[in-house]
Design an enzyme around this catalytic site. Structure first.
Site, PDB file in Angstrom:
ATOM      1  N   ASN A   9      40.765  43.666  29.182  1.00  6.58           N
ATOM      2  CA  ASN A   9      41.813  43.568  30.208  1.00  6.58           C
ATOM      3  C   ASN A   9      43.018  42.903  29.550  1.00  6.58           C
ATOM      4  O   ASN A   9      43.009  41.692  29.324  1.00  6.58           O
ATOM      5  CB  ASN A   9      41.301  42.727  31.380  1.00  6.58           C
ATOM      6  CG  ASN A   9      42.398  42.431  32.395  1.00  6.58           C
ATOM      7  OD1 ASN A   9      43.472  43.030  32.350  1.00  6.58           O
ATOM      8  ND2 ASN A   9      42.133  41.508  33.303  1.00  6.58           N
ATOM      9  N   LYS A  11      45.884  42.476  30.694  1.00  5.93           N
ATOM     10  CA  LYS A  11      46.762  41.793  31.663  1.00  5.93           C
ATOM     11  C   LYS A  11      48.215  42.183  31.373  1.00  5.93           C
ATOM     12  O   LYS A  11      48.480  43.300  30.953  1.00  5.93           O
ATOM     13  CB  LYS A  11      46.538  40.284  31.619  1.00  5.93           C
ATOM     14  CG  LYS A  11      45.065  39.918  31.722  1.00  5.93           C
ATOM     15  CD  LYS A  11      44.846  38.480  32.032  1.00  5.93           C
ATOM     16  CE  LYS A  11      43.367  38.163  31.943  1.00  5.93           C
ATOM     17  NZ  LYS A  11      43.028  36.870  32.483  1.00  5.93           N
ATOM     18  N   HIS A  95      40.475  41.924  40.659  1.00  2.31           N
ATOM     19  CA  HIS A  95      40.523  40.833  39.679  1.00  2.31           C
ATOM     20  C   HIS A  95      40.950  39.548  40.387  1.00  2.31           C
ATOM     21  O   HIS A  95      41.778  39.578  41.300  1.00  2.31           O
ATOM     22  CB  HIS A  95      41.509  41.186  38.551  1.00  2.31           C
ATOM     23  CG  HIS A  95      41.407  40.228  37.407  1.00  2.31           C
ATOM     24  ND1 HIS A  95      42.028  39.002  37.419  1.00  2.31           N
ATOM     25  CD2 HIS A  95      40.729  40.294  36.233  1.00  2.31           C
ATOM     26  CE1 HIS A  95      41.738  38.367  36.292  1.00  2.31           C
ATOM     27  NE2 HIS A  95      40.953  39.142  35.556  1.00  2.31           N
ATOM     28  N   GLU A  97      42.925  37.303  39.616  1.00  2.00           N
ATOM     29  CA  GLU A  97      44.378  37.055  39.638  1.00  2.00           C
ATOM     30  C   GLU A  97      45.046  37.851  40.755  1.00  2.00           C
ATOM     31  O   GLU A  97      46.010  37.397  41.377  1.00  2.00           O
ATOM     32  CB  GLU A  97      44.982  37.382  38.253  1.00  2.00           C
ATOM     33  CG  GLU A  97      44.634  36.295  37.242  1.00  2.00           C
ATOM     34  CD  GLU A  97      44.509  36.772  35.801  1.00  2.00           C
ATOM     35  OE1 GLU A  97      45.009  37.854  35.453  1.00  2.00           O
ATOM     36  OE2 GLU A  97      43.885  36.029  35.004  1.00  2.00           O
ATOM     37  N   GLU A 167      32.948  37.468  37.295  1.00  2.00           N
ATOM     38  CA  GLU A 167      33.913  36.636  36.569  1.00  2.00           C
ATOM     39  C   GLU A 167      34.121  35.327  37.329  1.00  2.00           C
ATOM     40  O   GLU A 167      34.922  35.283  38.273  1.00  2.00           O
ATOM     41  CB  GLU A 167      35.260  37.353  36.465  1.00  2.00           C
ATOM     42  CG  GLU A 167      35.203  38.676  35.731  1.00  2.00           C
ATOM     43  CD  GLU A 167      36.525  39.006  35.073  1.00  2.00           C
ATOM     44  OE1 GLU A 167      36.528  39.185  33.856  1.00  2.00           O
ATOM     45  OE2 GLU A 167      37.564  39.057  35.761  1.00  2.00           O
ATOM     46  N   GLY A 173      40.332  32.667  31.359  1.00  5.68           N
ATOM     47  CA  GLY A 173      41.520  32.188  30.640  1.00  5.68           C
ATOM     48  C   GLY A 173      41.532  30.689  30.409  1.00  5.68           C
ATOM     49  O   GLY A 173      42.546  30.117  30.011  1.00  5.68           O
ATOM     50  N   SER A 212      36.366  34.008  29.451  1.00  5.34           N
ATOM     51  CA  SER A 212      36.411  33.397  28.123  1.00  5.34           C
ATOM     52  C   SER A 212      35.276  33.857  27.203  1.00  5.34           C
ATOM     53  O   SER A 212      34.781  33.090  26.381  1.00  5.34           O
ATOM     54  CB  SER A 212      36.442  31.869  28.226  1.00  5.34           C
ATOM     55  OG  SER A 212      37.585  31.454  28.968  1.00  5.34           O
TER      56      SER A 212
END
Ligand code: PEP
Length: 249
Positions: A9, A11, A95, A97, A167, A173, A212
């Protein structure tokens, strides 16, 4: 036997110059990745260029989201049919985010999921708890609620048409990875929940871990019985790291 999938991904990272370098780097080491399928999800504007760069290499292509509607007045959205025109096979859906920064609800995520499946895209369906939720002991309730938004609208059979990405939000991140035991426990819970509804779906669906994952921790995570691959953020931007994750499968 479930195949291992390692999906990157990207991003909102990259430039025309850097995606060239990244894709050429990935392609040059791909023959050493023997036990995993690899895929990349670039920013939408780069999808046509990445498709060209993939050429006939065995690398899947995905988007980072997809609209819940087929076409029309939906400024800023991308239709599944458009993504299909550029040979996308996957679409990341839900996701964290998107959920936390852009307010995407479980219901909207489920509608995006439905449109992806209807259009022949495979949703990379992201679920996971925040740190606060984990510390309050509600991790299973949270992932269950997120999955139920799809099951209750589309039936458990729809889950067989997606790839789940567990996730934990606190690991994305941040450099903090769930331990292999922590990740395996949630993956086993998810598979068990699905098995109670449909054993075939539970056995078939790939459940990736994301948060991560890197060249150093991938082998142990990927050796867990219910971890079928990884959704990789930061480490997918470095060809050598992304390939090393693929090779550790
Ligand atoms: C992600 O955003 O899907 C992700 C897993 O990111 P990172 O690997 O950087 O934690």
């Amino acid at each position: 036997m479930r195949r291992t999938l390692i999906a990157g991904n990207w991003k909102m990272n990259g430039s025309l110059a850097s995606i060239n370098e990244l894709m050429n780097g990935i392609k040059s080491g791909l023959s050493d990745v023997t036990n995993a399928d690899m895929a990349v999800c670039p920013p939408a504007v780069y999808i046509p260029a990445v498709r060209e760069l993939i050429g006939d290499a065995h690398i899947g292509l995905g988007s980072q989201n997809v609209c819940d509607q087929a076409s029309g007045a939906f400024t800023g959205e991308l239709a599944a049919s458009m993504l299909k025109e550029f040979d996308c096979q996957y679409a990341i859906i839900g996701h964290s985010e998107r959920r936390s920064l852009y307010g995407e609800s479980d219901e909207l995520v489920a509608r995006r999921f439905a449109m992806a499946v209807e259009s022949g895209l495979i949703p990379l369906f992201c679920i996971g708890e925040t740190l606060e939720e984990r510390e309050s002991g509600v991790t299973e309730d949270v992932v269950s609620r997120q999955i139920d938004a799809v099951i209750n609208t589309q039936g458990v059979e729809a889950i067989a048409k997606c790839v789940i990405a567990y996730e934990p939000v606190w690991a994305i991140g941040t450099g903090k990875t769930a331990s292999p035991e922590q990740a395996q426990a949630v993956h086993a819970y998810i598979r068990g929940k699905l098995a109670a509804l449909n054993a075939e779906v539970a056995e078939k669906v790939q459940i990736l871990y994301g948060g991560s994952m890197n060249a150093g921790n991938a082998a142990e995570l990927l050796s867990q019985p219910d971890i079928d691959g990884g959704l990789i953020g930061g480490a997918s931007l470095k060809p050598e790291d992304f390939l090393a994750i693929g090779k550790s499968a």
